[in-house]
Design a protein around this motif. Structure first.
Motif, PDB file in Angstrom:
ATOM      1  N   GLY A   2      -7.352   5.179  -3.203  1.00 41.62           N
ATOM      2  CA  GLY A   2      -6.085   4.503  -3.442  1.00 41.62           C
ATOM      3  C   GLY A   2      -5.812   3.391  -2.450  1.00 41.62           C
ATOM      4  N   LYS A   3      -4.932   2.529  -2.847  1.00 35.57           N
ATOM      5  CA  LYS A   3      -4.520   1.407  -2.011  1.00 35.57           C
ATOM      6  C   LYS A   3      -3.496   1.895  -0.983  1.00 35.57           C
ATOM      7  CE  LYS A   3      -1.792  -2.693  -2.434  1.00 35.57           C
ATOM      8  NZ  LYS A   3      -0.900  -3.406  -3.283  1.00 35.57           N
ATOM      9  N   ILE A   4      -3.616   1.460   0.252  1.00 33.48           N
ATOM     10  CA  ILE A   4      -2.679   1.862   1.306  1.00 33.48           C
ATOM     11  C   ILE A   4      -1.395   1.068   1.143  1.00 33.48           C
ATOM     12  CG2 ILE A   4      -2.239   1.857   3.779  1.00 33.48           C
ATOM     13  CD1 ILE A   4      -5.212   2.243   4.207  1.00 33.48           C
ATOM     14  N   GLU A   5      -0.270   1.766   1.174  1.00 31.73           N
ATOM     15  CA  GLU A   5       1.032   1.096   1.137  1.00 31.73           C
ATOM     16  C   GLU A   5       1.505   0.928   2.582  1.00 31.73           C
ATOM     17  OE1 GLU A   5       3.938   2.420  -1.680  1.00 31.73           O
ATOM     18  OE2 GLU A   5       2.385   3.311  -2.926  1.00 31.73           O
ATOM     19  N   TRP A   6       1.270  -0.261   3.120  1.00 29.87           N
ATOM     20  CA  TRP A   6       1.560  -0.525   4.525  1.00 29.87           C
ATOM     21  C   TRP A   6       3.053  -0.510   4.807  1.00 29.87           C
ATOM     22  CZ3 TRP A   6      -2.234  -0.203   7.865  1.00 29.87           C
ATOM     23  CH2 TRP A   6      -3.534  -0.415   7.423  1.00 29.87           C
ATOM     24  N   HIS A 127      -0.727  -8.155   2.341  1.00 32.31           N
ATOM     25  CA  HIS A 127      -1.217  -7.446   1.163  1.00 32.31           C
ATOM     26  C   HIS A 127      -0.298  -7.605  -0.047  1.00 32.31           C
ATOM     27  CE1 HIS A 127      -3.754  -5.412   4.171  1.00 32.31           C
ATOM     28  NE2 HIS A 127      -4.612  -5.351   3.157  1.00 32.31           N
ATOM     29  N   GLU A 129       3.047  -6.935  -0.426  1.00 33.40           N
ATOM     30  CA  GLU A 129       4.119  -5.982  -0.660  1.00 33.40           C
ATOM     31  C   GLU A 129       5.473  -6.618  -0.361  1.00 33.40           C
ATOM     32  OE1 GLU A 129       3.428  -2.151   1.184  1.00 33.40           O
ATOM     33  OE2 GLU A 129       1.277  -2.550   1.212  1.00 33.40           O
TER      34      GLU A 129
END
Length: 187
Positions: A2-6, A127, A129
């Motif tokens: 999964g993609k990291i949600e920074w 990224h 967000e």
């Protein structure tokens, strides 16, 4: 993978940093330490960071759990528009707020933590967000189905009588009937 949600990590780090910065500022002002003016700034910056970071952002995937009482702060953060929704702005703001904390020992830990939160927000912004409010869910009232309104009329299936365990009151000596005969061998 999964993609990291920074932004989620940055939010938690920044909220903790604001509390640490606030505590260090209170210690510096209460102790009237040298450079206590920086500690007074630390109190104001810590309160501001805590108010800004208390509402969580909506996650890109999965469930978003809001903090208790975050709705009031969400309205305030949403009102400032791009100044609070853009993570580049938050990264720069946190970096600017952490600089005065480095001039006093009582606030240096909050300063370092807020600087790390600033870097994490910068990574979140790179990224792509951005902050989205968690909107309250509309509760739909489900109608009861017919099977719930009327309970079943037939009892559940039971094993045949010969397979059921015997009650202790029906037997003379044992708590249950052993289907295999037991004999004692002497020898």
């Amino acid at each position: 993978m999964g993609k990291i949600e920074w932004a989620m990590w940055a939010n938690e780090q920044a909220l903790a940093s604001g509390l640490i910065y606030l505590t260090g500022g209170i210690v510096g002002v209460a102790g009237q330490l040298k450079g206590w003016e920086f500690a007074a700034f630390g109190i104001a910056a810590g309160v501001f960071v805590c108010l800004l970071e208390y509402p969580r952002s909506k996650r890109a995937k999965g469930t978003s759990v809001e903090r208790t009482g975050q709705h009031c702060f969400t309205v305030c953060v949403k009102a400032f528009g791009p100044l609070t929704r853009n993570y580049y702005v938050r990264a720069f703001l946190h970096a600017a707020l952490c600089v005065p904390g480095g001039f006093m020992l009582a606030t240096v830990l909050g300063c370092v933590c807020l600087g790390m939160a600033s870097l994490i927000y910068l990574s979140a912004a790179i990224h792509g967000e951005h902050w989205e409010p968690i909107l309250p869910k509309t509760e739909s009232t489900k109608t009861l189905t017919q099977s719930i309104k009327h309970p079943p009329q037939n009892p559940p299936p039971r094993p045949p009588p010969e397979m059921r365990r015997k009650r202790a009151e029906d037997l003379e000596s044992a708590a249950y009937v052993n289907p295999i005969p037991v004999t004692a061998n002497e020898g």
